[in-house]
Design a protein around this motif. Structure first.
Motif, mmCIF file in Angstrom:
data_model
loop_
_atom_site.group_PDB
_atom_site.id
_atom_site.type_symbol
_atom_site.label_atom_id
_atom_site.label_comp_id
_atom_site.label_asym_id
_atom_site.label_seq_id
_atom_site.Cartn_x
_atom_site.Cartn_y
_atom_site.Cartn_z
ATOM 1 N N THR A 210 -15.078 55.584 -16.212
ATOM 2 C CA THR A 210 -16.462 55.950 -16.491
ATOM 3 C C THR A 210 -16.490 56.734 -17.791
ATOM 4 O OG1 THR A 210 -18.512 56.867 -15.558
ATOM 5 C CG2 THR A 210 -16.498 58.163 -15.247
ATOM 6 N N VAL A 211 -17.684 57.078 -18.230
ATOM 7 C CA VAL A 211 -17.860 57.807 -19.496
ATOM 8 C C VAL A 211 -18.781 58.986 -19.234
ATOM 9 C CG1 VAL A 211 -18.693 57.686 -21.875
ATOM 10 C CG2 VAL A 211 -17.586 55.679 -20.824
ATOM 11 N N TRP A 212 -18.331 60.177 -19.600
ATOM 12 C CA TRP A 212 -19.163 61.362 -19.489
ATOM 13 C C TRP A 212 -20.042 61.483 -20.744
ATOM 14 C CZ3 TRP A 212 -18.838 65.193 -15.474
ATOM 15 C CH2 TRP A 212 -17.942 64.853 -14.461
ATOM 16 N N HIS A 213 -21.126 62.256 -20.614
ATOM 17 C CA HIS A 213 -22.080 62.332 -21.719
ATOM 18 C C HIS A 213 -22.509 63.768 -21.984
ATOM 19 C CE1 HIS A 213 -25.120 61.140 -24.534
ATOM 20 N NE2 HIS A 213 -26.147 61.492 -23.766
ATOM 21 N N ILE A 214 -22.507 64.139 -23.274
ATOM 22 C CA ILE A 214 -23.116 65.392 -23.723
ATOM 23 C C ILE A 214 -24.380 65.006 -24.469
ATOM 24 C CG2 ILE A 214 -22.841 67.500 -25.085
ATOM 25 C CD1 ILE A 214 -19.818 67.162 -24.808
ATOM 26 N N GLY A 215 -25.532 65.268 -23.865
ATOM 27 C CA GLY A 215 -26.800 64.838 -24.434
ATOM 28 C C GLY A 215 -27.401 65.868 -25.368
ATOM 29 N N PRO A 244 -24.890 64.407 -16.699
ATOM 30 C CA PRO A 244 -24.699 64.723 -18.122
ATOM 31 C C PRO A 244 -24.827 66.216 -18.398
ATOM 32 C CG PRO A 244 -26.886 63.812 -17.762
ATOM 33 C CD PRO A 244 -26.159 63.714 -16.447
ATOM 34 N N LEU A 245 -24.163 66.658 -19.443
ATOM 35 C CA LEU A 245 -24.349 68.012 -19.944
ATOM 36 C C LEU A 245 -25.335 67.953 -21.102
ATOM 37 C CD1 LEU A 245 -21.310 67.790 -18.755
ATOM 38 C CD2 LEU A 245 -21.054 70.045 -19.782
ATOM 39 N N VAL A 246 -26.012 69.042 -21.386
ATOM 40 C CA VAL A 246 -27.042 69.055 -22.427
ATOM 41 C C VAL A 246 -26.684 70.079 -23.495
ATOM 42 C CG1 VAL A 246 -29.477 69.457 -22.948
ATOM 43 C CG2 VAL A 246 -28.835 68.340 -20.805
ATOM 44 N N GLY A 247 -26.701 69.639 -24.754
ATOM 45 C CA GLY A 247 -26.458 70.521 -25.888
ATOM 46 C C GLY A 247 -27.691 70.620 -26.761
ATOM 47 N N TRP A 249 -27.507 69.899 -30.233
ATOM 48 C CA TRP A 249 -27.064 69.181 -31.443
ATOM 49 C C TRP A 249 -25.995 69.935 -32.224
ATOM 50 C CZ3 TRP A 249 -28.480 64.612 -30.439
ATOM 51 C CH2 TRP A 249 -29.803 64.206 -30.211
ATOM 52 N N SER A 250 -25.746 71.206 -31.925
ATOM 53 C CA SER A 250 -24.825 71.994 -32.743
ATOM 54 C C SER A 250 -23.373 71.797 -32.302
ATOM 55 C CB SER A 250 -25.166 73.483 -32.649
ATOM 56 O OG SER A 250 -24.865 73.973 -31.348
ATOM 57 N N PRO A 251 -22.405 71.991 -33.211
ATOM 58 C CA PRO A 251 -20.994 71.943 -32.811
ATOM 59 C C PRO A 251 -20.655 72.944 -31.708
ATOM 60 C CG PRO A 251 -21.183 71.855 -35.196
ATOM 61 C CD PRO A 251 -22.552 72.158 -34.671
ATOM 62 N N ARG A 252 -21.272 74.119 -31.755
ATOM 63 C CA ARG A 252 -20.975 75.123 -30.726
ATOM 64 C C ARG A 252 -21.375 74.626 -29.347
ATOM 65 N NH1 ARG A 252 -19.242 79.836 -29.697
ATOM 66 N NH2 ARG A 252 -18.746 80.202 -31.882
ATOM 67 N N SER A 253 -22.538 73.978 -29.244
ATOM 68 C CA SER A 253 -22.949 73.490 -27.930
ATOM 69 C C SER A 253 -22.008 72.388 -27.450
ATOM 70 C CB SER A 253 -24.392 72.982 -27.968
ATOM 71 O OG SER A 253 -24.523 71.803 -28.731
ATOM 72 N N GLY A 254 -21.476 71.577 -28.373
ATOM 73 C CA GLY A 254 -20.478 70.582 -27.989
ATOM 74 C C GLY A 254 -19.183 71.210 -27.542
ATOM 75 N N TYR A 255 -18.813 72.303 -28.209
ATOM 76 C CA TYR A 255 -17.602 73.039 -27.836
ATOM 77 C C TYR A 255 -17.729 73.628 -26.433
ATOM 78 C CZ TYR A 255 -14.200 76.894 -27.935
ATOM 79 O OH TYR A 255 -13.192 77.772 -27.634
ATOM 80 N N GLU A 256 -18.878 74.262 -26.172
ATOM 81 C CA GLU A 256 -19.077 74.882 -24.859
ATOM 82 C C GLU A 256 -19.169 73.828 -23.758
ATOM 83 O OE1 GLU A 256 -22.549 77.165 -25.617
ATOM 84 O OE2 GLU A 256 -21.465 78.823 -26.580
ATOM 85 N N ALA A 257 -19.839 72.711 -24.052
ATOM 86 C CA ALA A 257 -19.908 71.629 -23.069
ATOM 87 C C ALA A 257 -18.520 71.045 -22.816
ATOM 88 C CB ALA A 257 -20.866 70.538 -23.553
ATOM 89 N N GLY A 258 -17.725 70.944 -23.883
ATOM 90 C CA GLY A 258 -16.369 70.427 -23.741
ATOM 91 C C GLY A 258 -15.515 71.302 -22.841
#
Length: 368
Positions: A210-215, A244-247, A249-258
Motif C-alpha cells: 500500500t502507499v501512505w499519504h501526507i496531504g 492520511p496525515l495532513v501537512g 506544504w512546508s518541509p517541516r510539516s513533512g518532517y513531523e509527519a514522517g
C-alpha cells in the motif's frame, strides 16, 4: 590690453547683486514628447496607417510597416495608454489575485500568467493574498475592478475564497486557475487527481502493499484532488487505504509527519502531496537510519527545480505551469471578446510522472 563690453559688467560682483535680467539663466523649452502625428509625418504616411501598425492590423504593407516602426524608434514614440483606454474602453491590463504565492505552484502559475499576458500585449496588476478570508478576496477583486482591468484571473484560490465568488455580481470576465470545482466560473487546471493516481500506481507496481499519504491543507482544492487520486488508485487495486496525515506544504510539516509515520509498522512507500513535504520526510527517514529507496520509497508532487538534486533525487509529478498560464490567458481573452460564457469552460492539462532514484522495488529481506 583690450576689454570687451562684458568686462565692464562688474564680473566680480556676487550673483545676487547682478541685475535681475543677468541673473536669469536662459533655458530651452522642454522637448515635447512625440505624438502619433509626428510619427505619421516622419514616415510619410497617414495618422490612420500609424494606428493600424500600432494595433497589429494585417492590412498594412511590409515596407510601410517597416517605415512606421523605424520612425517610432527614431522619435522614441510611446503610446499614451490612458488616452487609448478612454477611446477603446480597454485598459490593456489584466488583474491577477494570487494566494500564498510564496509557494512554488502558485508562484509559477502567476509567472506563467504574466509571461502569457505580456506576449498577448497586456500588462498585469497583481494582488497577493496570504489568507483565504472571503472579505479579503472580495476587497482584492473590488480593488482591481476599480483600476479598470479588462479581466481577472484567480490563481490557486483556497475553498473559502472560491465560495466568496458566489456572492459577486456577474461583471468582469474571470478565469480561476486550480480552483477545483468553481462551477460558476471558467477554469484552467492541471489534472491533479490523475497525477496522484500515477504516483500511487507507480509505487504499487514496484511491489509495495500500500502507499501512505501526507496531504496538503484541507481547504486547498489541489490538495483535495491529489488525496482523492491517491485514494482512488488504492481502492481500484483493492489495497488498504491508510489514514492520511495532513501537512501545510512546508518541509517541516513533512518532517513531523514522517516522524509519526515511522512509528507505524510496515510503512514502505509514502506519497507526499508536494516536494517540500517530501524533502522534510526524507530528512526524518535519514535521521531514523532508514535507507531510501531500499527500505522505503518516497515520492512528491510539483517537480521543483531542486527535486532532482535531493538525496536521493525525487520521484515526482511535473506540472506544466507555462501551459497553464498560456491557456488561462487565452481563455480569459476569449471571454473578454465574447462576453462571459453562458456555459463556463473547464480546461484540463495533463501532468507527467518523473521517476528518479527515491522510489524502487523493496529489497528482499535478509534471511538468517
Amino acid at each position: 590690453m583690450t576689454t570687451s563690453a562684458e568686462d565692464h559688467r562688474a564680473p566680480h560682483l556676487p550673483v545676487a547683486e547682478l541685475p535681475r535680467e543677468e541673473r536669469m539663466v536662459k533655458r530651452s523649452p522642454p522637448r515635447r514628447s512625440p505624438v502619433m502625428a509626428d510619427v505619421a509625418e516622419a514616415a510619410g504616411v497617414s495618422h490612420q496607417t500609424v494606428s493600424r501598425v500600432l494595433n497589429g492590423h494585417p492590412h498594412v504593407g511590409v515596407k510601410t510597416r517597416a517605415r512606421v516602426l523605424e520612425a517610432i524608434e527614431q522619435l522614441g514614440y510611446r503610446r499614451n495608454m490612458a488616452a487609448r483606454a478612454l477611446v477603446t474602453r480597454r485598459s490593456r491590463t489584466l488583474g491577477v489575485v494570487g494566494f500564498d504565492t510564496t509557494l512554488h505552484g502558485p508562484a509559477s502559475m502567476v509567472y506563467g500568467v504574466e509571461q502569457a499576458a505580456r506576449a498577448a500585449g497586456y500588462f498585469v496588476s497583481i494582488v497577493s493574498l496570504k489568507t483565504s478570508a472571503p472579505e479579503e478576496t472580495q476587497e482584492a477583486l473590488a480593488y482591481l475592478a476599480g483600476q479598470g482591468v479588462d479581466g481577472i484571473m484567480l490563481v490557486a484560490p483556497p475553498r473559502p475564497a472560491i465560495l466568496a465568488l458566489e456572492g459577486l455580481p456577474r461583471g468582469l470576465p474571470m478565469v480561476v486557475m486550480e480552483g477545483g470545482a468553481a462551477e460558476r466560473n471558467s477554469t484552467v487546471s492541471v489534472d491533479q487527481g490523475t497525477g496522484a493516481r500515477m504516483i500511487t500506481e507507480h509505487l504499487l507496481a514496484l511491489g509495495h502493499e500500500t502507499v501512505w499519504h501526507i496531504g496538503g491543507p484541507a481547504d486547498v482544492p489541489a490538495a483535495e484532488s491529489r488525496a482523492a487520486g491517491w485514494r482512488a488508485a488504492l481502492a481500484a487495486s483493492g489495497r488498504e487505504i491508510p489514514e492520511p496525515l495532513v501537512g501545510d506544504w512546508s518541509p517541516r510539516s513533512g518532517y513531523e509527519a514522517g516522524r509519526r509515520l515511522l512509528r507505524e509498522p510496515g510503512v514502505t512507500a509514502v506519497f507526499a502531496a508536494n516536494d517540500q513535504m517530501a524533502l522534510g520526510l526524507l530528512r526524518a527517514v535519514a535521521e531514523a537510519g532508514i535507507r531510501v529507496p531500499a527500505q522505503i520509497s518516497v515520492a512528491g508532487f510539483d517537480d521543483l527545480p531542486e527535486s532532482e538534486f535531493f538525496s536521493p533525487p525525487l520521484t515526482t509529478v511535473m506540472q506544466d505551469f507555462e501551459a497553464v498560464g498560456r491557456q488561462g490567458i487565452d481563455l480569459l481573452l476569449r471571454l473578454m471578446e465574447t462576453g462571459r460564457a453562458t456555459v463556463p469552460e473547464h480546461l484540463v492539462i495533463q501532468p507527467r510522472l518523473i521517476t528518479r532514484q527515491s522510489t524502487a522495488a523493496l529489497a528482499p529481506c535478509p534471511t538468517g
